[in-house]
Design a protein around this motif. Structure first.
Motif, short mmCIF file in Angstrom:
data_model
loop_
_atom_site.label_atom_id
_atom_site.label_comp_id
_atom_site.label_asym_id
_atom_site.label_seq_id
_atom_site.Cartn_x
_atom_site.Cartn_y
_atom_site.Cartn_z
N VAL A 160 0.87 -1.18 0.00
CA VAL A 160 0.00 0.00 0.00
C VAL A 160 0.90 1.23 0.00
CG1 VAL A 160 -1.71 1.33 1.29
CG2 VAL A 160 -1.82 -1.19 1.27
N LEU A 161 0.65 2.12 -0.93
CA LEU A 161 1.38 3.38 -1.02
C LEU A 161 0.45 4.53 -0.64
CD1 LEU A 161 2.94 2.72 -4.50
CD2 LEU A 161 4.20 2.80 -2.38
N VAL A 162 0.91 5.42 0.21
CA VAL A 162 0.20 6.66 0.48
C VAL A 162 1.00 7.76 -0.19
CG1 VAL A 162 -0.51 8.32 2.24
CG2 VAL A 162 -0.89 5.87 2.60
N TRP A 163 0.29 8.61 -0.92
CA TRP A 163 0.91 9.65 -1.74
C TRP A 163 0.73 11.02 -1.10
CZ3 TRP A 163 3.40 8.21 -6.25
CH2 TRP A 163 3.20 6.88 -6.64
N ASN A 164 1.69 11.89 -1.36
CA ASN A 164 1.60 13.27 -0.88
C ASN A 164 0.44 13.97 -1.57
OD1 ASN A 164 2.49 15.46 0.66
ND2 ASN A 164 3.69 16.27 -1.03
N ASP A 165 -0.20 14.86 -0.85
CA ASP A 165 -1.28 15.66 -1.44
C ASP A 165 -1.21 17.07 -0.88
OD1 ASP A 165 -3.15 16.09 0.88
OD2 ASP A 165 -3.26 13.92 0.82
N MET A 168 5.12 9.59 7.56
CA MET A 168 4.52 10.84 7.10
C MET A 168 5.57 11.74 6.46
SD MET A 168 4.52 14.28 8.03
CE MET A 168 5.00 14.25 9.73
N MET A 169 6.77 11.82 7.07
CA MET A 169 7.83 12.64 6.49
C MET A 169 8.31 12.08 5.15
SD MET A 169 8.18 15.37 8.14
CE MET A 169 9.64 15.97 7.29
N GLN A 170 8.31 10.75 5.03
CA GLN A 170 8.67 10.15 3.74
C GLN A 170 7.64 10.53 2.68
OE1 GLN A 170 9.14 5.88 3.79
NE2 GLN A 170 9.87 5.83 1.69
N VAL A 171 6.36 10.48 3.04
CA VAL A 171 5.31 10.91 2.11
C VAL A 171 5.54 12.36 1.73
CG1 VAL A 171 2.83 11.42 1.90
CG2 VAL A 171 3.57 9.26 2.94
N HIS A 172 5.82 13.20 2.70
CA HIS A 172 5.98 14.63 2.47
C HIS A 172 7.21 14.96 1.63
CE1 HIS A 172 5.65 18.89 3.22
NE2 HIS A 172 6.88 18.92 3.70
N THR A 173 8.33 14.31 1.91
CA THR A 173 9.58 14.67 1.23
C THR A 173 9.83 13.89 -0.06
OG1 THR A 173 10.88 13.14 2.58
CG2 THR A 173 10.70 15.42 3.36
N GLU A 174 9.40 12.62 -0.09
CA GLU A 174 9.65 11.78 -1.27
C GLU A 174 8.42 11.62 -2.16
OE1 GLU A 174 11.59 8.10 -0.17
OE2 GLU A 174 12.69 9.13 1.44
N GLY A 175 7.27 12.07 -1.67
CA GLY A 175 6.06 12.00 -2.48
C GLY A 175 5.20 10.78 -2.22
N LYS A 176 5.76 9.76 -1.56
CA LYS A 176 4.99 8.55 -1.26
C LYS A 176 5.75 7.72 -0.23
CE LYS A 176 7.14 5.91 -4.95
NZ LYS A 176 6.96 5.12 -6.17
N ALA A 181 -4.20 7.06 -1.80
CA ALA A 181 -3.49 5.79 -1.64
C ALA A 181 -3.77 4.87 -2.81
CB ALA A 181 -3.92 5.11 -0.34
N THR A 182 -2.79 4.04 -3.09
CA THR A 182 -2.92 3.02 -4.13
C THR A 182 -2.23 1.76 -3.63
OG1 THR A 182 -0.85 3.72 -5.21
CG2 THR A 182 -2.90 4.69 -6.04
N TYR A 183 -2.39 0.68 -4.38
CA TYR A 183 -1.60 -0.52 -4.08
C TYR A 183 -1.02 -1.01 -5.39
CZ TYR A 183 -5.34 -3.69 -5.68
OH TYR A 183 -6.29 -4.36 -6.43
N GLU A 184 0.06 -1.79 -5.24
CA GLU A 184 0.74 -2.35 -6.41
C GLU A 184 1.45 -3.63 -6.00
OE1 GLU A 184 5.00 -0.02 -6.48
OE2 GLU A 184 3.28 1.02 -7.34
N PRO A 185 1.81 -4.45 -6.97
CA PRO A 185 2.59 -5.65 -6.65
C PRO A 185 3.91 -5.25 -6.01
CG PRO A 185 1.75 -5.76 -8.90
CD PRO A 185 1.49 -4.36 -8.39
N SER A 186 4.30 -6.01 -5.02
CA SER A 186 5.54 -5.69 -4.32
C SER A 186 6.77 -6.19 -5.07
CB SER A 186 5.54 -6.31 -2.92
OG SER A 186 5.60 -7.71 -3.02
N GLY A 187 6.57 -7.17 -5.94
CA GLY A 187 7.70 -7.77 -6.60
C GLY A 187 8.34 -8.86 -5.76
N LEU A 188 7.80 -9.11 -4.57
CA LEU A 188 8.37 -10.10 -3.65
C LEU A 188 7.44 -11.27 -3.45
CD1 LEU A 188 9.41 -7.61 -0.82
CD2 LEU A 188 10.82 -8.45 -2.67
#
Length: 104
Positions: A30-35, A62-70, A95-102
């Motif tokens: 699950v990815l949470v994106w900056n808005d 939250m800081m990762q979302v804020h500084t890196e965008g997600k 938020a979105t989800y995607e395959p982890s690749g793992l």
């Protein structure tokens, strides 16, 4: 947040095998994106209340979302991540989800 690939288990009496325990079967993240809408304190609060993260972990994500965008905030099977994404949307987060690749 990072996830390690499935561990290889070596048994003395056999060849290496993939670890198929439930902890290593998380094919989606699950990815949470900056808005531009939500306050950083609100995002931290949601991470603490919904996911049960400590104050420190919620702040870091939250800081990762804020500084890196997600940021990756959860992992699991498709049903779980769909529910997590729907919950984030209900709280007003992107938020979105995607395959982890793992995955298994």
């Amino acid at each position: 947040m990072s996830f390690s690939a499935a561990a290889t288990v070596v048994r003395p009496d056999s060849s290496p095998q993939q670890d198929t325990s439930p902890a290593h079967q998380e094919p989606f993240v699950v990815l949470v994106w900056n808005d531009p809408v939500n306050l950083m304190s609100y995002v931290s609060y949601i991470f603490r209340s919904y996911f049960g993260f400590s104050k420190e972990k919620a702040h870091t994500l939250m800081m990762q979302v804020h500084t890196e965008g997600k940021a990756v905030v959860a992992a699991g099977n498709q049903d779980k991540v769909e529910a997590d994404v729907a919950a984030m949307h209900n709280y007003g987060l992107w938020a979105t989800y995607e395959p982890s690749g793992l995955g298994a």
